[in-house]
Design a protein around this motif. Structure first.
Motif, PDB file in Angstrom:
ATOM      1  N   LEU A 108       2.937  47.546  82.092  1.00  0.00           N
ATOM      2  CA  LEU A 108       2.183  47.133  83.211  1.00  0.00           C
ATOM      3  C   LEU A 108       2.515  45.796  83.670  1.00  0.00           C
ATOM      4  O   LEU A 108       2.446  45.428  84.909  1.00  0.00           O
ATOM      5  CB  LEU A 108       0.786  47.628  83.330  1.00  0.00           C
ATOM      6  N   VAL A 109       2.647  44.927  82.431  1.00  0.00           N
ATOM      7  CA  VAL A 109       3.401  43.636  82.927  1.00  0.00           C
ATOM      8  C   VAL A 109       4.159  43.297  81.821  1.00  0.00           C
ATOM      9  O   VAL A 109       4.545  43.811  80.747  1.00  0.00           O
ATOM     10  CB  VAL A 109       2.173  42.438  82.683  1.00  0.00           C
ATOM     11  N   ASP A 110       4.937  41.970  82.049  1.00  0.00           N
ATOM     12  CA  ASP A 110       5.899  41.530  80.907  1.00  0.00           C
ATOM     13  C   ASP A 110       5.722  40.059  80.847  1.00  0.00           C
ATOM     14  O   ASP A 110       5.136  39.386  81.722  1.00  0.00           O
ATOM     15  CB  ASP A 110       7.148  41.939  80.696  1.00  0.00           C
ATOM     16  N   ARG A 111       6.036  39.324  79.796  1.00  0.00           N
ATOM     17  CA  ARG A 111       6.085  37.887  79.391  1.00  0.00           C
ATOM     18  C   ARG A 111       7.367  37.330  79.789  1.00  0.00           C
ATOM     19  O   ARG A 111       8.373  37.943  79.552  1.00  0.00           O
ATOM     20  CB  ARG A 111       5.612  37.422  78.411  1.00  0.00           C
ATOM     21  N   ARG A 112       7.474  36.396  80.619  1.00  0.00           N
ATOM     22  CA  ARG A 112       8.900  35.796  80.689  1.00  0.00           C
ATOM     23  C   ARG A 112       8.729  34.144  80.469  1.00  0.00           C
ATOM     24  O   ARG A 112       7.403  33.642  80.542  1.00  0.00           O
ATOM     25  CB  ARG A 112       9.214  35.839  82.289  1.00  0.00           C
ATOM     26  N   PRO A 113       9.712  33.458  79.950  1.00  0.00           N
ATOM     27  CA  PRO A 113       9.617  32.022  79.640  1.00  0.00           C
ATOM     28  C   PRO A 113       9.522  31.448  81.165  1.00  0.00           C
ATOM     29  O   PRO A 113       9.816  31.873  82.163  1.00  0.00           O
ATOM     30  CB  PRO A 113      11.205  31.665  79.220  1.00  0.00           C
ATOM     31  N   ASP A 114       8.915  30.507  81.075  1.00  0.00           N
ATOM     32  CA  ASP A 114       8.286  29.543  82.443  1.00  0.00           C
ATOM     33  C   ASP A 114       9.497  28.728  82.386  1.00  0.00           C
ATOM     34  O   ASP A 114       9.954  27.944  81.461  1.00  0.00           O
ATOM     35  CB  ASP A 114       6.978  28.663  82.150  1.00  0.00           C
ATOM     36  N   PRO A 115      10.233  28.721  83.596  1.00  0.00           N
ATOM     37  CA  PRO A 115      11.494  27.971  83.792  1.00  0.00           C
ATOM     38  C   PRO A 115      10.875  26.525  83.931  1.00  0.00           C
ATOM     39  O   PRO A 115      12.006  25.689  83.852  1.00  0.00           O
ATOM     40  CB  PRO A 115      12.030  28.809  85.403  1.00  0.00           C
ATOM     41  N   ASP A 116       9.704  26.305  84.185  1.00  0.00           N
ATOM     42  CA  ASP A 116       9.490  24.948  84.471  1.00  0.00           C
ATOM     43  C   ASP A 116       9.009  24.256  82.968  1.00  0.00           C
ATOM     44  O   ASP A 116       8.992  22.954  83.119  1.00  0.00           O
ATOM     45  CB  ASP A 116       8.395  24.663  85.414  1.00  0.00           C
ATOM     46  N   ASP A 117       8.827  25.128  82.072  1.00  0.00           N
ATOM     47  CA  ASP A 117       8.030  24.607  80.840  1.00  0.00           C
ATOM     48  C   ASP A 117       8.475  25.239  79.739  1.00  0.00           C
ATOM     49  O   ASP A 117       7.989  26.637  79.666  1.00  0.00           O
ATOM     50  CB  ASP A 117       6.434  24.360  80.915  1.00  0.00           C
ATOM     51  N   GLY A 118       9.316  24.983  78.832  1.00  0.00           N
ATOM     52  CA  GLY A 118      10.006  25.829  77.876  1.00  0.00           C
ATOM     53  C   GLY A 118       8.917  26.274  76.665  1.00  0.00           C
ATOM     54  O   GLY A 118       9.224  27.293  76.210  1.00  0.00           O
ATOM     55  N   ARG A 119       7.904  25.698  76.851  1.00  0.00           N
ATOM     56  CA  ARG A 119       6.821  26.061  75.837  1.00  0.00           C
ATOM     57  C   ARG A 119       5.635  27.250  76.326  1.00  0.00           C
ATOM     58  O   ARG A 119       4.938  27.630  75.531  1.00  0.00           O
ATOM     59  CB  ARG A 119       5.943  24.711  75.409  1.00  0.00           C
ATOM     60  N   SER A 120       5.818  27.227  77.594  1.00  0.00           N
ATOM     61  CA  SER A 120       4.885  28.260  78.205  1.00  0.00           C
ATOM     62  C   SER A 120       5.596  29.536  78.619  1.00  0.00           C
ATOM     63  O   SER A 120       6.693  29.695  78.775  1.00  0.00           O
ATOM     64  CB  SER A 120       4.337  27.499  79.279  1.00  0.00           C
ATOM     65  N   VAL A 121       4.820  30.578  79.082  1.00  0.00           N
ATOM     66  CA  VAL A 121       5.342  31.843  79.681  1.00  0.00           C
ATOM     67  C   VAL A 121       4.536  32.096  81.050  1.00  0.00           C
ATOM     68  O   VAL A 121       3.638  31.220  81.229  1.00  0.00           O
ATOM     69  CB  VAL A 121       4.958  32.953  78.640  1.00  0.00           C
ATOM     70  N   ARG A 122       5.302  32.895  81.836  1.00  0.00           N
ATOM     71  CA  ARG A 122       4.688  33.516  83.059  1.00  0.00           C
ATOM     72  C   ARG A 122       4.482  35.304  82.625  1.00  0.00           C
ATOM     73  O   ARG A 122       5.268  35.380  82.071  1.00  0.00           O
ATOM     74  CB  ARG A 122       5.608  33.455  83.971  1.00  0.00           C
ATOM     75  N   VAL A 123       3.320  35.642  83.184  1.00  0.00           N
ATOM     76  CA  VAL A 123       2.971  36.780  82.990  1.00  0.00           C
ATOM     77  C   VAL A 123       3.417  37.768  84.349  1.00  0.00           C
ATOM     78  O   VAL A 123       2.958  37.121  85.501  1.00  0.00           O
ATOM     79  CB  VAL A 123       1.580  37.060  82.600  1.00  0.00           C
TER      80      VAL A 123
END
Length: 172
Positions: A108-123
């Protein structure tokens, strides 16, 4: 005054009986707040059941709907950082990690790397997640309309205004 003397077609309810009993048993107390807040509490329980039913028809738990709805409301591309999801859903980071993990496993969701912060993710909401939250929301709104059908449009607006005023001191 009773509901009947005020022209209330609903007549007396359980709260009227509780308030009358407290007025009889503890006349030194002003129990007037119970007339409003006991009804709000009872209505909240009915609303919780209504929501659980609407969500379970789509194989969703309430918390799953909350996360998916936060992502859906975010607008395209329907993604948020885990920190933003914490703010939207009022849970701890450990709880959110667990919830996102479970929603990822369900597709229902996926995680993607945050394009602005390589240490973080976006859901991000998946197509399947968007479909299920949209369908659950449609059922929820329909059920909530039926719940409020006893009030006219102006009464609903007035009630929303009053509830906003009462809840404002508790909002962030």
């Amino acid at each position: 005054m009773t509901p009947e003397t005020l022209g209330d077609p609903a007549g007396s309810d359980e709260v009227d009986l509780i308030v009358a009993a407290w007025r009889r048993e503890a006349p030194q107390l002003d129990v007037e707040p119970l007339e409003v807040l006991s009804r709000v509490a009872r209505l909240a329980r009915h609303l919780d059941r209504l929501r659980r039913d609407a969500f379970s028809a789509h194989e969703l738990e309430t918390w799953e709907f909350d996360v998916l709805a936060a992502l859906r409301r975010a607008g395209a591309p329907h993604e948020l950082s885990p920190g933003q999801l914490l703010v939207e859903t009022l849970v701890t980071s450990g709880t959110m990690t667990n919830r996102v993990d479970r929603l990822v496993r369900r597709g229902l969701v996926d995680r993607r790397p945050d394009p602005d912060d390589g240490r973080s993710v976006r859901v991000r909401l998946t197509v399947a997640g968007a479909a299920v939250v949209d369908a659950a929301l449609a059922d929820l709104v329909d059920a909530e309309h039926r719940m409020l059908d006893v009030l006219g449009r102006e009464e609903r607006r007035a009630l929303a205004t009053l509830l906003r005023r009462v809840s404002a001191p508790f909002e962030g």
